[in-house]
Design an enzyme around this catalytic site. Structure first.
Site, PDB file in Angstrom:
ATOM      1  N   ASN A 186       0.788  -1.242   0.000  1.00 30.83           N
ATOM      2  CA  ASN A 186       0.000   0.000   0.000  1.00 30.83           C
ATOM      3  C   ASN A 186       0.813   1.281   0.000  1.00 30.83           C
ATOM      4  OD1 ASN A 186       0.867  -0.421   2.602  1.00 30.83           O
ATOM      5  ND2 ASN A 186      -0.974   0.432   3.531  1.00 30.83           N
ATOM      6  N   GLU A 199       6.198  -3.913  11.664  1.00 29.50           N
ATOM      7  CA  GLU A 199       4.975  -3.108  11.716  1.00 29.50           C
ATOM      8  C   GLU A 199       3.889  -3.940  11.041  1.00 29.50           C
ATOM      9  OE1 GLU A 199       4.993  -0.550  13.413  1.00 29.50           O
ATOM     10  OE2 GLU A 199       7.042   0.201  13.434  1.00 29.50           O
ATOM     11  N   CYS A 227      -2.779   0.659   7.321  1.00 30.58           N
ATOM     12  CA  CYS A 227      -2.710  -0.040   8.612  1.00 30.58           C
ATOM     13  C   CYS A 227      -3.305   0.818   9.703  1.00 30.58           C
ATOM     14  CB  CYS A 227      -1.275  -0.400   8.937  1.00 30.58           C
ATOM     15  SG  CYS A 227      -0.250   1.051   9.124  1.00 30.58           S
TER      16      CYS A 227
HETATM   17  P1  NAP Z   1       1.509  -9.076   3.316  1.00 31.70           P
HETATM   18  O1  NAP Z   1       0.676  -9.926   2.455  1.00 31.70           O
HETATM   19  O2  NAP Z   1       1.875  -9.506   4.653  1.00 31.70           O
HETATM   20  O3  NAP Z   1       2.882  -8.773   2.478  1.00 31.70           O
HETATM   21  C1  NAP Z   1       3.825  -7.896   3.014  1.00 31.70           C
HETATM   22  C2  NAP Z   1       5.184  -8.214   2.406  1.00 31.70           C
HETATM   23  O4  NAP Z   1       5.605  -9.501   2.847  1.00 31.70           O
HETATM   24  C3  NAP Z   1       5.157  -8.297   0.886  1.00 31.70           C
HETATM   25  O5  NAP Z   1       6.380  -7.826   0.365  1.00 31.70           O
HETATM   26  C4  NAP Z   1       5.025  -9.788   0.651  1.00 31.70           C
HETATM   27  O6  NAP Z   1       5.499 -10.207  -0.618  1.00 31.70           O
HETATM   28  C5  NAP Z   1       5.931 -10.305   1.723  1.00 31.70           C
HETATM   29  N1  NAP Z   1       5.707 -11.711   2.071  1.00 31.70           N
HETATM   30  C6  NAP Z   1       4.616 -12.469   1.854  1.00 31.70           C
HETATM   31  N2  NAP Z   1       4.796 -13.713   2.348  1.00 31.70           N
HETATM   32  C7  NAP Z   1       6.038 -13.732   2.889  1.00 31.70           C
HETATM   33  C8  NAP Z   1       6.840 -14.711   3.554  1.00 31.70           C
HETATM   34  N3  NAP Z   1       6.392 -15.943   3.774  1.00 31.70           N
HETATM   35  N4  NAP Z   1       8.083 -14.373   3.961  1.00 31.70           N
HETATM   36  C9  NAP Z   1       8.559 -13.121   3.749  1.00 31.70           C
HETATM   37  N5  NAP Z   1       7.860 -12.143   3.125  1.00 31.70           N
HETATM   38  C10 NAP Z   1       6.622 -12.466   2.707  1.00 31.70           C
HETATM   39  O7  NAP Z   1       0.857  -7.618   3.484  1.00 31.70           O
HETATM   40  P2  NAP Z   1       0.262  -6.654   2.348  1.00 31.70           P
HETATM   41  O8  NAP Z   1      -0.950  -7.304   1.783  1.00 31.70           O
HETATM   42  O9  NAP Z   1       1.357  -6.239   1.432  1.00 31.70           O
HETATM   43  O10 NAP Z   1      -0.142  -5.384   3.213  1.00 31.70           O
HETATM   44  C11 NAP Z   1      -1.348  -5.377   3.946  1.00 31.70           C
HETATM   45  C12 NAP Z   1      -1.067  -5.785   5.378  1.00 31.70           C
HETATM   46  O11 NAP Z   1       0.105  -5.123   5.862  1.00 31.70           O
HETATM   47  C13 NAP Z   1      -2.201  -5.386   6.311  1.00 31.70           C
HETATM   48  O12 NAP Z   1      -2.352  -6.331   7.331  1.00 31.70           O
HETATM   49  C14 NAP Z   1      -1.714  -4.090   6.917  1.00 31.70           C
HETATM   50  O13 NAP Z   1      -2.275  -3.820   8.184  1.00 31.70           O
HETATM   51  C15 NAP Z   1      -0.240  -4.357   7.029  1.00 31.70           C
HETATM   52  N6  NAP Z   1       0.473  -3.088   7.010  1.00 31.70           N
HETATM   53  C16 NAP Z   1       0.974  -2.629   8.189  1.00 31.70           C
HETATM   54  C17 NAP Z   1       1.614  -1.408   8.190  1.00 31.70           C
HETATM   55  C18 NAP Z   1       2.196  -0.838   9.459  1.00 31.70           C
HETATM   56  O14 NAP Z   1       2.997   0.121   9.352  1.00 31.70           O
HETATM   57  N7  NAP Z   1       1.864  -1.340  10.621  1.00 31.70           N
HETATM   58  C19 NAP Z   1       1.742  -0.649   7.032  1.00 31.70           C
HETATM   59  C20 NAP Z   1       1.187  -1.167   5.856  1.00 31.70           C
HETATM   60  C21 NAP Z   1       0.543  -2.394   5.843  1.00 31.70           C
HETATM   61  P3  NAP Z   1       4.398 -10.529  -1.774  1.00 31.70           P
HETATM   62  O15 NAP Z   1       3.745  -9.246  -2.127  1.00 31.70           O
HETATM   63  O16 NAP Z   1       5.242 -11.093  -2.895  1.00 31.70           O
HETATM   64  O17 NAP Z   1       3.446 -11.533  -1.200  1.00 31.70           O
HETATM   65  O1  G3P Z   2      -0.528   1.450   6.104  1.00 30.80           O
HETATM   66  C1  G3P Z   2       0.526   2.317   6.011  1.00 30.80           C
HETATM   67  C2  G3P Z   2       0.695   3.027   7.319  1.00 30.80           C
HETATM   68  O2  G3P Z   2       2.034   3.289   7.509  1.00 30.80           O
HETATM   69  C3  G3P Z   2      -0.213   4.235   7.326  1.00 30.80           C
HETATM   70  O3  G3P Z   2       0.487   5.393   7.055  1.00 30.80           O
HETATM   71  O4  G3P Z   2       0.585   7.853   6.969  1.00 30.80           O
HETATM   72  O5  G3P Z   2      -1.372   6.665   5.954  1.00 30.80           O
HETATM   73  O6  G3P Z   2      -1.125   6.753   8.434  1.00 30.80           O
HETATM   74  P1  G3P Z   2      -0.415   6.751   7.093  1.00 30.80           P
END
Ligand code: NAP
Ligand code: G3P
Length: 463
Positions: A141, A237, A271
């Protein structure tokens, strides 16, 4: 590069092919890690002022490429134009602030004689050292900003980086790496590895050449990584279920505007999106009236054509999951106030009243445009429901009473509480962290630099 299979990147807007990235083999991952290891020794010895100059140059180049990157973000991840441009400009500011901060972080010297039994003949020179090769894994994202939130603090501190972007976001990630290279990064200092996390992820995170893992993504993947690694420091995160708590004396018009903006920008694919409302019953009806006024203003559609807040979700799996939560809430008696409509992967902004704790949408992270309202009869009940979540990223509390605001803030089990504002990560020099299943460690520019460096003590013994 070997004759890789290529992964086609499809736009969430119309499924058109935006580009393709190689699915790296294990041998190629090994080569990238080895390049990072080899480059580390020269890079850590590069004078800080040279490292920061490269950062400043990268920030300038990012701004120069902002329009092209904005267009790519819109097509690759379906982000609206305003948010996409803001992500790029914010990232340039992030990099500059990171370079400035790196120059202000110093070590210290400690005299031996301030401890009983030791004399002035012994003192320690305490410095901060880079940890080595940092594996930076970023989510879909924010393919520019959240990647840079790892890469820039790691590099400026003297680490080298192996960067794994989200597959949908890899094209933007490739452009980001090109910018750092154009800014003057030596060969091997920043290495991108593309390929599906489900295929190479476990191999990368357990690679013996990695000294630190900086991961942003889902709690599911974060948990999987944390179970596999041994003695490799983690900065994570993860997911969230940020609550907006509305007390009886809140400015309801102000709260409604904040909550809707926080819940539905980029279709809630953040997130730190507001993902549930806990409102005192006595003001719930009035709040809902204001929420409806704000929801009507939300624009839905294709970000290539207009400035819209509600865009198609990143993929069908994501849209199906959100729709499951909507159907579950409906089946269990939640009152649909607005929305509840789907066209392909486009889900209309949806607001439910009378959500109860037996409904999935009360607890699960939609990462989409659905917002549940849970009515409570007291501040204590709001705190109990808020803290019962497995997540602990952020919360917001809306009240005109500063004493109540701090009472609530002190009791919430989250990384950040916003008083009278929507939940959000910025500004980027503030600490940003999740507790419980929302993360490990703390990001935010200075915190990230400190996380990806370690202390070294050189003890001098005068003869
Ligand atoms: P995701 O499916 O967990 O993927 C995140 C990253 O991990 C991607 O680069 C993904 O690669 C990689 N990945 C997937 N499986 C893996 C494995 N087994 N080992 C190592 N890396 C792996 O998350 P997303 O769909 O990109 O993002 C949405 C999620 O992220 C939501 O839950 C959101 O809350 C969370 N998020 C949290 C924050 C924060 O700052 N707290 C910020 C943004 C998003 P691929 O794309 O190739 O699968
Ligand atoms: O999901 C991405 C997280 O880092 C949110 O950033 O700046 O949109 O609150 P912001």
């Amino acid at each position: 590069m070997s004759d890789n299979k290529m992964i086609q990147i499809h736009s969430p807007l119309d499924d058109s092919i935006v580009g393709a990235v190689p699915a790296l083999s294990r041998e190629e991952v090994d080569a990238a890690v080895q390049k990072a290891r080899k480059a580390f020794y020269g890079w850590k010895e590069t004078p800080l002022n040279e490292r920061t100059e490269i950062m400043y140059k990268a920030a300038d180049l990012l701004v120069q490429h902002a329009d092209a990157l904005t267009e790519l973000l819109i097509r690759e991840i379906g982000k609206d134009r305003k948010s996409a441009k803001s992500e790029v400009v914010r990232t340039a500011d992030f990099i500059r602030f990171t370079a400035d901060t790196a120059k202000s972080i110093h070590g210290e010297s400690i005299q031996g004689d301030n401890f009983s039994g030791f004399s002035k003949e012994k003192f320690a020179v305490v410095t901060r050292e880079p940890v080595g090769v940092v594996l930076a894994i970023s989510p879909f994202n924010y393919p520019v900003n959240l990647a840079t939130s790892k890469i820039a603090p790691a590099l400026v501190s003297g680490n080298t980086v192996v960067f794994k972007p989200a597959t949908t976001g890899s094209l933007s990630g490739q452009e980001l790496v090109k910018i750092f290279e154009e800014a003057g990064l030596p060969e091997g200092v920043l290495n991108i590895i593309t390929g599906k996390g489900s295929e190479i992820g476990d191999y990368i995170v357990t690679h013996p050449g990695i000294n630190f893992i900086n991961f942003t993504g889902s709690t599911e993947v974060g948990l999987s990584i944390s179970k596999q690694v041994n003695m490799v420091p983690l900065l994570m995160e993860l997911g969230g279920k940020d609550a907006a708590i509305v007390l009886k004396d809140a400015d309801l018009d102000f709260a409604a505007k904040n909550i809707i903006a926080g819940a539905f920008s980029y279709s809630g694919q953040r997130c730190t999106a507001v993902k549930r409302i806990l409102v005192l019953n006595e003001v719930a009806d009035q709040l809902i009236d204001q929420l409806k006024v704000e929801m009507v203003k939300l624009k839905v559609g294709n970000p290539l054509e207009n400035q819209v807040e509600i865009v198609p979700l990143i993929n069908t799996k994501a849209a199906d999951f959100v729709w499951e939560l909507i159907e579950d809430a409906t089946a269990k008696g939640a009152k649909l106030i607005y929305g509840g409509k789907r066209e392909g992967n486009l889900i209309y902004p949806t607001l439910f009243d009378h959500v109860t704790t037996d409904m999935r949408v009360a607890w699960e992270e939609p990462f989409g445009p659905v917002l549940p309202i849970l009515r409570v009869n007291s501040i204590e009940e709001a705190l109990e429901i808020a803290n019962a979540s497995e997540y602990g990223l952020q919360s917001a509390v809306f009240t005109e009473n500063i004493r109540d605001a701090f009472y609530v803030a002190n009791r919430l089990e989250v990384g950040t509480v916003h008083i009278n504002n929507k939940t959000e990560r910025g500004p980027d020099h503030f600490p940003f962290l999740g507790v419980k299943k929302s993360g490990i460690g703390t990001q935010g520019i200075r915190y990230s630099i400190e996380s990806m460096t370690r202390v070294k003590a050189t003890v001098v013994n005068l003869k």
